[in-house]
Motif scaffolding. Sequence first.
Motif, PDB file in Angstrom:
ATOM      1  N   HIS A 199       0.731  -1.219  -0.072  1.00 46.25           N
ATOM      2  CA  HIS A 199       0.125  -0.045  -0.019  1.00 46.25           C
ATOM      3  C   HIS A 199       1.087   1.157   0.171  1.00 46.25           C
ATOM      4  CE1 HIS A 199       0.415   1.347   4.133  1.00 46.25           C
ATOM      5  NE2 HIS A 199       0.971   0.258   4.206  1.00 46.25           N
ATOM      6  N   LYS A 200       0.345   2.368  -0.419  1.00 43.39           N
ATOM      7  CA  LYS A 200       1.214   3.558  -0.223  1.00 43.39           C
ATOM      8  C   LYS A 200       0.044   4.964  -0.067  1.00 43.39           C
ATOM      9  CE  LYS A 200       2.392   6.380  -3.617  1.00 43.39           C
ATOM     10  NZ  LYS A 200       2.243   7.680  -3.119  1.00 43.39           N
ATOM     11  N   PRO A 201       0.274   5.425   1.146  1.00 41.58           N
ATOM     12  CA  PRO A 201      -0.502   6.823   1.388  1.00 41.58           C
ATOM     13  C   PRO A 201       0.011   7.888   0.599  1.00 41.58           C
ATOM     14  CG  PRO A 201       0.178   5.632   3.547  1.00 41.58           C
ATOM     15  CD  PRO A 201       0.825   4.982   2.538  1.00 41.58           C
ATOM     16  N   ALA A 202      -1.050   8.866   0.486  1.00 36.86           N
ATOM     17  CA  ALA A 202      -0.568  10.050  -0.482  1.00 36.86           C
ATOM     18  C   ALA A 202       0.831  10.717   0.148  1.00 36.86           C
ATOM     19  CB  ALA A 202      -1.802  11.101  -0.442  1.00 36.86           C
ATOM     20  N   HIS A 203       1.281  10.547   1.468  1.00 38.42           N
ATOM     21  CA  HIS A 203       2.345  11.473   1.706  1.00 38.42           C
ATOM     22  C   HIS A 203       3.739  10.787   1.434  1.00 38.42           C
ATOM     23  CE1 HIS A 203       0.979   9.008   5.294  1.00 38.42           C
ATOM     24  NE2 HIS A 203       2.428   9.147   5.498  1.00 38.42           N
ATOM     25  N   GLN A 204       3.467   9.411   1.185  1.00 35.03           N
ATOM     26  CA  GLN A 204       4.732   8.543   0.971  1.00 35.03           C
ATOM     27  C   GLN A 204       5.109   8.579  -0.562  1.00 35.03           C
ATOM     28  OE1 GLN A 204       4.069   4.849   2.891  1.00 35.03           O
ATOM     29  NE2 GLN A 204       4.445   5.427   4.736  1.00 35.03           N
ATOM     30  N   THR A 205       6.252   8.186  -0.876  1.00 36.30           N
ATOM     31  CA  THR A 205       6.686   8.074  -2.158  1.00 36.30           C
ATOM     32  C   THR A 205       6.885   6.609  -2.641  1.00 36.30           C
ATOM     33  OG1 THR A 205       9.214   8.137  -1.316  1.00 36.30           O
ATOM     34  CG2 THR A 205       8.265  10.108  -1.931  1.00 36.30           C
ATOM     35  N   MET A 206       7.056   5.693  -1.897  1.00 32.75           N
ATOM     36  CA  MET A 206       7.117   4.240  -2.247  1.00 32.75           C
ATOM     37  C   MET A 206       6.042   3.431  -1.536  1.00 32.75           C
ATOM     38  SD  MET A 206       9.492   4.838  -4.547  1.00 32.75           S
ATOM     39  CE  MET A 206       9.757   3.258  -4.889  1.00 32.75           C
ATOM     40  N   CYS A 207       5.788   2.234  -2.435  1.00 37.00           N
ATOM     41  CA  CYS A 207       4.854   1.450  -1.636  1.00 37.00           C
ATOM     42  C   CYS A 207       5.349   0.398  -0.727  1.00 37.00           C
ATOM     43  CB  CYS A 207       4.242   0.376  -2.799  1.00 37.00           C
ATOM     44  SG  CYS A 207       3.210   1.141  -4.093  1.00 37.00           S
ATOM     45  N   GLN A 208       4.547   0.280   0.406  1.00 36.71           N
ATOM     46  CA  GLN A 208       5.093  -0.251   1.591  1.00 36.71           C
ATOM     47  C   GLN A 208       4.440  -1.630   1.619  1.00 36.71           C
ATOM     48  OE1 GLN A 208       7.744   0.768   3.383  1.00 36.71           O
ATOM     49  NE2 GLN A 208       7.797   2.879   2.038  1.00 36.71           N
ATOM     50  N   ILE A 209       5.109  -2.558   2.209  1.00 34.79           N
ATOM     51  CA  ILE A 209       4.411  -3.955   2.579  1.00 34.79           C
ATOM     52  C   ILE A 209       3.574  -3.658   3.941  1.00 34.79           C
ATOM     53  CG2 ILE A 209       4.981  -6.380   3.320  1.00 34.79           C
ATOM     54  CD1 ILE A 209       7.529  -6.238   1.987  1.00 34.79           C
ATOM     55  N   CYS A 210       2.390  -4.533   3.695  1.00 34.55           N
ATOM     56  CA  CYS A 210       1.264  -4.390   4.812  1.00 34.55           C
ATOM     57  C   CYS A 210       1.933  -4.886   6.191  1.00 34.55           C
ATOM     58  CB  CYS A 210       0.266  -5.111   4.421  1.00 34.55           C
ATOM     59  SG  CYS A 210      -0.704  -4.504   3.112  1.00 34.55           S
ATOM     60  N   SER A 211       1.579  -4.370   7.352  1.00 34.90           N
ATOM     61  CA  SER A 211       2.127  -4.662   8.385  1.00 34.90           C
ATOM     62  C   SER A 211       1.582  -6.097   8.979  1.00 34.90           C
ATOM     63  CB  SER A 211       1.758  -3.774   9.541  1.00 34.90           C
ATOM     64  OG  SER A 211       2.120  -2.477   9.003  1.00 34.90           O
ATOM     65  N   SER A 212       2.289  -6.591  10.057  1.00 36.94           N
ATOM     66  CA  SER A 212       1.798  -7.902  10.427  1.00 36.94           C
ATOM     67  C   SER A 212       0.475  -7.625  10.904  1.00 36.94           C
ATOM     68  CB  SER A 212       2.674  -8.483  11.578  1.00 36.94           C
ATOM     69  OG  SER A 212       2.429  -9.419  11.994  1.00 36.94           O
ATOM     70  N   GLY A 213      -0.316  -8.930  10.519  1.00 33.21           N
ATOM     71  CA  GLY A 213      -1.852  -8.757  10.912  1.00 33.21           C
ATOM     72  C   GLY A 213      -2.657  -7.824   9.988  1.00 33.21           C
ATOM     73  N   PHE A 214      -2.103  -7.343   8.859  1.00 29.64           N
ATOM     74  CA  PHE A 214      -2.854  -6.692   7.934  1.00 29.64           C
ATOM     75  C   PHE A 214      -2.926  -7.548   6.687  1.00 29.64           C
ATOM     76  CE2 PHE A 214      -2.464  -3.578  11.190  1.00 29.64           C
ATOM     77  CZ  PHE A 214      -3.404  -2.800  10.858  1.00 29.64           C
ATOM     78  N   TYR A 215      -3.709  -7.251   5.672  1.00 27.93           N
ATOM     79  CA  TYR A 215      -3.586  -7.841   4.231  1.00 27.93           C
ATOM     80  C   TYR A 215      -4.172  -6.859   3.248  1.00 27.93           C
ATOM     81  CZ  TYR A 215      -8.643  -8.653   4.037  1.00 27.93           C
ATOM     82  OH  TYR A 215     -10.127  -8.552   4.236  1.00 27.93           O
ATOM     83  N   GLN A 216      -4.018  -7.125   2.111  1.00 24.34           N
ATOM     84  CA  GLN A 216      -4.555  -6.259   0.761  1.00 24.34           C
ATOM     85  C   GLN A 216      -4.439  -7.214  -0.368  1.00 24.34           C
ATOM     86  OE1 GLN A 216      -6.533  -4.355  -0.876  1.00 24.34           O
ATOM     87  NE2 GLN A 216      -5.774  -2.874   0.697  1.00 24.34           N
ATOM     88  N   ILE A 217      -5.445  -7.443  -0.895  1.00 29.07           N
ATOM     89  CA  ILE A 217      -5.585  -8.643  -2.070  1.00 29.07           C
ATOM     90  C   ILE A 217      -5.698  -7.730  -3.494  1.00 29.07           C
ATOM     91  CG2 ILE A 217      -6.266 -10.423  -0.558  1.00 29.07           C
ATOM     92  CD1 ILE A 217      -8.966 -10.092  -1.906  1.00 29.07           C
ATOM     93  N   HIS A 218      -5.768  -6.358  -3.475  1.00 27.01           N
ATOM     94  CA  HIS A 218      -6.154  -5.740  -4.627  1.00 27.01           C
ATOM     95  C   HIS A 218      -4.779  -4.617  -5.071  1.00 27.01           C
ATOM     96  CE1 HIS A 218     -10.333  -6.716  -4.099  1.00 27.01           C
ATOM     97  NE2 HIS A 218     -10.290  -6.281  -2.802  1.00 27.01           N
ATOM     98  N   TRP A 219      -4.800  -4.179  -6.366  1.00 25.87           N
ATOM     99  CA  TRP A 219      -3.695  -3.401  -6.966  1.00 25.87           C
ATOM    100  C   TRP A 219      -3.968  -2.212  -6.406  1.00 25.87           C
ATOM    101  CZ3 TRP A 219       0.591  -5.057  -9.619  1.00 25.87           C
ATOM    102  CH2 TRP A 219       0.645  -6.273  -9.662  1.00 25.87           C
TER     103      TRP A 219
END
Length: 348
Positions: A199-219
Amino acid sequence: MESLGVLSVLATACVLGVVMSQTTLSPAVTITTVSANMSSAAPSTTALSCSGLNTSTCAACAPGSYYDNETLLCSCCPEAGLCVLPGACLLCVQGFYQPLAGQQGCLPCLSGFYSNSTGSPFCQPCPTGSYSSNTGSASCTACAPGFYTSLQNSTSCNPCPQGTYCNSSSCTQCRVCPAGSEALQTASKECTPCRPGMHKPAHQTMCQICSSGFYQIHWGQENCDLCPEKHTHTHTHTHSLYCQSPDVNPIQCPTDAFCPEGSTVPGYCMETFFRKAGETCELSPVTIALLVIGGGVGLLFIIILVLRRRRDNDSELSLARTPLLRKDRPPGRFYGIPCDAEPVYAGW
């Protein structure tokens, strides 16, 4: 009077020579050529020279122009850099300039500057988003997509840093990729969406891996989802879930395990000694029996220890009293008579 007529003819020939030099004659025309042309118009045999012209009107070539000694109206003036008429001065071509008056040549524009007109007394800086890497430039080159420059008079453009992009030419600055996307390379023209598990919030420049206990299956997502504790499987049943990997769907928790919110692996009760009872672990029957037996054995051991301690205390007390009970009294004497002797009566 005859001499005055000759002078008027010479003056007329000089004026005609000036007009012809501005219209049809090349800069290489000399004063002798004018004299040859004028010899047919006037019956004079006197040769025309620069001394016959009025050189008091000579002036320096203005900034943005220069003089040429081969030009008729400049060669007749007594000092270098001066011409009879300003029209005899040659203008600087595009890409060149001359800030001073009375100069014999023009200067090329420096790198980062340009001149797109003739007769320029100065060069202009390249605007932001463009550059000029060579001298004598008549124009500036726009920065290509993926490159930018935020400064004037630039000699080159900079590539967009990682995490930013520019999808058009003449960029003055690069833009940060929108939320859920990133630019992995420098000089990027576009952004790519974050892959599943990132995932990547608007204030960041690069995508980050989801933290432990979180998930994301979409692009191309801005945030990750917390692994849920409950998931409705049917209308009446719910199941706990755990997230083994951030880029896959949550997995149903086994029936004999616990999966609280944000779980990455199932949690099990200790086998043999505990068992799952609802949302908690409870003692198994085997554990209860072992605790009862262990408790009884422990209690019996304590009783035996107390009795043995008491017996040891009694033995120590008996040993302490023995010397007092077996103590022998020494034979007593009273005036030389043993204390245990029978009394003797003297008869009186």
